[in-house]
Scaffold this motif. Structure first.
Motif, mmCIF file in Angstrom:
data_model
loop_
_atom_site.group_PDB
_atom_site.id
_atom_site.type_symbol
_atom_site.label_atom_id
_atom_site.label_comp_id
_atom_site.label_asym_id
_atom_site.label_seq_id
_atom_site.Cartn_x
_atom_site.Cartn_y
_atom_site.Cartn_z
ATOM 1 N N SER A 1 5.849 14.727 -5.574
ATOM 2 C CA SER A 1 6.397 14.534 -6.835
ATOM 3 C C SER A 1 7.499 13.521 -6.423
ATOM 4 O O SER A 1 8.004 12.520 -6.847
ATOM 5 N N THR A 2 8.264 14.048 -5.463
ATOM 6 C CA THR A 2 9.536 13.555 -4.988
ATOM 7 C C THR A 2 9.258 11.983 -4.466
ATOM 8 O O THR A 2 9.830 10.947 -4.660
ATOM 9 N N LEU A 3 8.161 12.041 -3.463
ATOM 10 C CA LEU A 3 7.952 10.877 -2.660
ATOM 11 C C LEU A 3 7.154 9.719 -3.819
ATOM 12 O O LEU A 3 7.870 8.426 -3.670
ATOM 13 N N ARG A 4 6.345 10.122 -4.801
ATOM 14 C CA ARG A 4 6.006 9.257 -5.908
ATOM 15 C C ARG A 4 7.054 8.737 -6.509
ATOM 16 O O ARG A 4 7.114 7.183 -6.810
ATOM 17 N N ALA A 5 8.126 9.600 -7.082
ATOM 18 C CA ALA A 5 9.232 8.976 -7.900
ATOM 19 C C ALA A 5 10.073 8.047 -7.050
ATOM 20 O O ALA A 5 10.497 6.841 -7.596
ATOM 21 N N ASP B 1 0.796 -1.301 -0.168
ATOM 22 C CA ASP B 1 -0.067 0.027 -0.002
ATOM 23 C C ASP B 1 0.765 1.071 -0.108
ATOM 24 O O ASP B 1 0.998 1.997 1.119
ATOM 25 N N LEU B 2 1.670 1.462 -1.127
ATOM 26 C CA LEU B 2 2.622 2.529 -1.269
ATOM 27 C C LEU B 2 1.535 3.936 -1.406
ATOM 28 O O LEU B 2 2.092 4.906 -0.989
ATOM 29 N N GLU B 3 0.591 3.661 -2.077
ATOM 30 C CA GLU B 3 -0.335 4.887 -2.350
ATOM 31 C C GLU B 3 -0.626 5.757 -0.957
ATOM 32 O O GLU B 3 -0.802 6.708 -0.647
ATOM 33 N N GLY B 4 -1.122 4.680 -0.051
ATOM 34 C CA GLY B 4 -1.524 5.161 1.123
ATOM 35 C C GLY B 4 -0.477 5.613 2.067
ATOM 36 O O GLY B 4 -0.575 6.679 3.169
ATOM 37 N N LEU B 5 0.844 5.050 2.069
ATOM 38 C CA LEU B 5 1.967 5.583 2.875
ATOM 39 C C LEU B 5 2.220 7.044 2.166
ATOM 40 O O LEU B 5 2.578 7.804 3.185
ATOM 41 N N VAL B 6 2.271 7.293 0.953
ATOM 42 C CA VAL B 6 2.369 8.702 0.404
ATOM 43 C C VAL B 6 1.514 9.557 1.103
ATOM 44 O O VAL B 6 1.942 10.663 1.317
ATOM 45 N N ARG B 7 -0.035 9.272 0.919
ATOM 46 C CA ARG B 7 -0.983 9.824 1.392
ATOM 47 C C ARG B 7 -0.628 10.406 3.188
ATOM 48 O O ARG B 7 -0.703 11.565 3.276
ATOM 49 N N ASN B 8 0.069 9.321 3.606
ATOM 50 C CA ASN B 8 -0.069 9.663 5.107
ATOM 51 C C ASN B 8 1.301 10.408 5.277
ATOM 52 O O ASN B 8 1.175 11.329 6.208
ATOM 53 N N LEU B 9 2.205 10.267 4.633
ATOM 54 C CA LEU B 9 3.636 11.118 4.646
ATOM 55 C C LEU B 9 3.106 12.650 4.385
ATOM 56 O O LEU B 9 3.776 13.580 4.874
ATOM 57 N N LEU B 10 2.443 12.853 3.341
ATOM 58 C CA LEU B 10 2.016 14.081 2.995
ATOM 59 C C LEU B 10 1.118 14.680 4.005
ATOM 60 O O LEU B 10 1.228 15.844 4.330
ATOM 61 N N ALA B 11 0.010 14.098 4.534
ATOM 62 C CA ALA B 11 -0.800 14.564 5.551
ATOM 63 C C ALA B 11 -0.021 14.859 6.885
ATOM 64 O O ALA B 11 -0.003 16.095 7.594
ATOM 65 N N ALA B 12 1.085 14.175 7.088
ATOM 66 C CA ALA B 12 2.031 14.385 8.403
ATOM 67 C C ALA B 12 2.745 15.598 8.146
ATOM 68 O O ALA B 12 2.922 16.486 9.015
ATOM 69 N N THR C 1 0.030 34.538 0.098
ATOM 70 C CA THR C 1 1.547 34.196 -0.731
ATOM 71 C C THR C 1 2.132 32.983 -0.089
ATOM 72 O O THR C 1 2.775 32.159 -0.532
ATOM 73 N N GLU C 2 2.130 33.026 1.453
ATOM 74 C CA GLU C 2 2.816 31.775 1.927
ATOM 75 C C GLU C 2 2.043 30.492 1.668
ATOM 76 O O GLU C 2 2.748 29.381 1.570
ATOM 77 N N ARG C 3 0.645 30.447 1.696
ATOM 78 C CA ARG C 3 0.125 29.525 1.491
ATOM 79 C C ARG C 3 0.376 28.968 -0.073
ATOM 80 O O ARG C 3 0.457 27.778 -0.285
ATOM 81 N N GLU C 4 0.144 29.796 -0.892
ATOM 82 C CA GLU C 4 0.670 29.634 -2.289
ATOM 83 C C GLU C 4 2.167 28.814 -2.299
ATOM 84 O O GLU C 4 2.061 27.886 -3.066
ATOM 85 N N GLN C 5 2.905 29.293 -1.819
ATOM 86 C CA GLN C 5 4.308 28.853 -1.582
ATOM 87 C C GLN C 5 4.412 27.393 -1.068
ATOM 88 O O GLN C 5 4.956 26.568 -1.434
ATOM 89 N N PHE C 6 3.513 27.316 0.216
ATOM 90 C CA PHE C 6 3.510 26.016 0.907
ATOM 91 C C PHE C 6 2.997 24.939 -0.086
ATOM 92 O O PHE C 6 3.274 23.796 -0.008
ATOM 93 N N GLU C 7 1.923 25.319 -0.855
ATOM 94 C CA GLU C 7 1.138 24.325 -1.765
ATOM 95 C C GLU C 7 2.047 23.721 -2.891
ATOM 96 O O GLU C 7 2.412 22.786 -3.302
ATOM 97 N N LEU C 8 2.985 24.812 -3.322
ATOM 98 C CA LEU C 8 4.156 24.493 -4.200
ATOM 99 C C LEU C 8 5.222 23.366 -3.601
ATOM 100 O O LEU C 8 5.459 22.528 -4.305
ATOM 101 N N ARG C 9 5.513 23.693 -2.496
ATOM 102 C CA ARG C 9 6.459 22.750 -1.769
ATOM 103 C C ARG C 9 5.881 21.419 -1.586
ATOM 104 O O ARG C 9 6.458 20.610 -1.734
ATOM 105 N N MET C 10 4.536 21.346 -1.249
ATOM 106 C CA MET C 10 3.686 20.237 -1.043
ATOM 107 C C MET C 10 3.596 19.248 -2.550
ATOM 108 O O MET C 10 3.660 18.139 -2.368
ATOM 109 N N GLU C 11 3.304 19.999 -3.607
ATOM 110 C CA GLU C 11 3.390 19.471 -4.734
ATOM 111 C C GLU C 11 4.644 18.784 -5.243
ATOM 112 O O GLU C 11 4.756 17.780 -5.779
ATOM 113 N N SER C 12 5.825 19.600 -4.641
ATOM 114 C CA SER C 12 7.138 19.173 -5.184
ATOM 115 C C SER C 12 7.548 17.917 -4.303
ATOM 116 O O SER C 12 7.961 16.913 -4.901
ATOM 117 N N LEU C 13 7.195 17.897 -2.971
ATOM 118 C CA LEU C 13 7.218 16.925 -2.188
ATOM 119 C C LEU C 13 6.670 15.702 -2.271
ATOM 120 O O LEU C 13 7.039 14.432 -2.437
#
Length: 480
Positions: free
Chosen positions: A451-455, A13-24, A437-449
């Motif tokens: 992508s990294t986790l999924r790769a 269940d790697l999909e669940g693992l990624v979701r949990n890591l992102l939520a954390a 602005t901080e929210r937008e930057q945070f969302e960009l960082r989360m998207e990058s994270l």
């Protein structure tokens, strides 16, 4: 083997693992951002309420600055009968208090002119058979005048309408009365609303047209008289304390100094035929001033309640603090207002709100005091000031150093233009912009994270899948 969906190759269940890591990763930061956003929203809303309450208090103080509210005079009229009200009165703020006996003996009116009997058979009768001619309507004493040009074929009805519709008409009304008899015919009646003795309406036949003589008071040189007023203009006549007074209108301006009274109807008369006077009493308008003082107290107390609610600290951990708890600017408002309210006012014989009967309570509110400090209760001090020093109450609130003037100057530092509250609101709005602005930057960082986790886990999934395939092949070979 290419694996595009996490866990498909490995069965994990790697999909669940990624979701949990992102939520954390997202949870704590998002909570901090939401909490900060809520705090800023509450703060700017609270500042809006402070400014609104300050503005309401300003309005109450401005009412106490206005001369009509502070120095007003109250006219009381006692008429001999309830069915007849001969006069109304409007005293100025500097009118001397007193009583006056006023009787109306004659009302002012304008003049009335009628055409002669049988001059016109009906409203369709033609007033001018040929050519054109002018009629000038004027009041000699006042200089009021207008001229109409009568065309050939104009009927009595059309002339009536032309007179009434003329843009320069100064107050002449033309009407047709049908007498219902051949002897009377239809009469054109001219009524002027310019009243006053000697202000009779004149109608001049400018071109000395013989047909228009029936509609004129005189010829062009005003040496020949045709029609004469059936009612002459007259003055209003009244008596004030048995002194005869006259006015060319029904308004008597300054007949009594700084008082205007208007004649509305003739006074009743006694058995001998003498007019019965109405009694006009000019007194201080204490009720209006009291109402403004009550509003001043009410709006101040409402402001205090709002500031206390916004700055309070919760008594328990579950009890939330006010949106502006501990705010230094609001404390400055509270302290500044209470200081000004306790000050003396130079130039006022009353001197202070306390002397007027208005006191600050222990919880910082205003009230009409009930305690007698050897000067009488607050209610007695207020009543005495209004009775004995009514005009001095104005000096307590108005003028350059008046209480209302000082308070308004203080509150406007927080409500007007680039005020202290406006500066705070601008700062909060800037913080809200930075937060977005901080929210937008945070969302960009989360998207990058993500992508990294999924790769990373996609590669792991692929490796495990390859190992599983190799093992399966070995087991199969060994089994053979």
């Amino acid at each position: 083997m290419s694996i595009q969906s996490l866990g498909v190759g490995s069965g994990l269940d790697l999909e669940g693992l990624v979701r949990n890591l992102l939520a954390a990763e997202r949870g704590p930061k998002e909570q901090r951002l939401n909490a900060r956003e809520e705090t800023l929203d509450q703060e700017i809303s609270a500042l809006g309420r402070v400014k609104s309450k300050l503005s309401e208090f300003e309005d109450a103080m401005k009412a106490l600055q206005e001369s009509d509210n502070l120095s007003g005079r109250d006219p009381q009229i006692d008429n001999p009968s309830e069915s007849n009200e001969p006069i109304t009165a409007s005293p100025g703020n500097s009118a001397v208090t007193g009583e006056y006996q006023i009787a109306v003996e004659q009302l002012a009116r304008g003049s009335r002119i009628e055409t002669a009997d049988a001059a016109f058979a009906d409203s369709d009768a033609v007033v001018l058979s040929s050519g054109t001619a002018d009629l000038t309507f004027k009041i000699g004493n006042t200089g009021d005048t207008f001229t109409i040009s009568v065309a050939a074929g104009t009927t009595l009805e059309e002339l009536r309408q032309q007179i009434n519709d003329d843009e320069n008409n100064f107050g002449v009304s033309a009407n047709i009365i049908n007498t219902g008899t051949a002897a009377g015919g239809s009469k054109l009646v001219f009524t002027s609303n310019v009243s006053g003795l000697g202000n009779d309406l004149q109608i001049v036949n400018d071109n000395d047209n013989a047909e228009l003589n029936a509609l004129s008071t005189s010829n062009s040189t005003e040496t020949t008289t045709y029609l004469t007023p059936t009612l002459s203009a007259q003055n209003a006549i009244a008596t004030v304390d048995n002194i005869r007074v006259e006015s060319d209108t029904n308004k008597f301006e300054n007949t009594i100094q700084n008082v205007r009274f208007d004649a509305k109807s003739l006074s009743d008369r006694d058995a001998n035929g003498d007019p019965i006077a109405s009694k006009l009493t000019i007194g201080f308008d204490t009720e209006n001033l009291k109402e403004n003082i009550d509003t001043f107290i009410e709006k101040y107390n409402s402001l205090v309640d709002e500031l206390d609610r916004l700055t309070r600290y919760g008594e328990t951990d579950e009890d939330e603090d006010g949106a502006l708890a501990g705010d230094s600017m609001v404390r400055g408002i509270q302290q500044g207002l209470s200081t000004l309210l306790g000050n003396s006012v130079p130039g006022s014989t009353i001197g202070s709100l306390f002397a007027l009967g208005i006191e600050l309570t222990a919880d910082g509110k205003l009230e009409i005091g009930s305690t007698d400090f050897g000067l009488g209760s607050g209610s007695k001090r207020l009543d005495d000031a209004l009775a004995d020093n009514f005009d001095d109450v104005a000096k307590l609130f108005s003028g350059e150093d008046g209480m209302a003037t000082q308070l308004i100057a203080f509150t406007e530092e927080y409500t007007q233009g680039s005020s202290l509250i406006k500066s705070r609101e601008d700062s909060i709005k800037e913080q809200q912009g930075n937060l977005e602005t901080e929210r937008e930057q945070f969302e960009l960082r989360m998207e990058s994270l993500e992508s990294t986790l999924r790769a990373r886990y996609l590669s792991l999934d692929s490796t495990i899948a390859d190992l599983q395939n190799t093992g399966n092949a070995l087991f199969a070979a060994l089994g053979n």
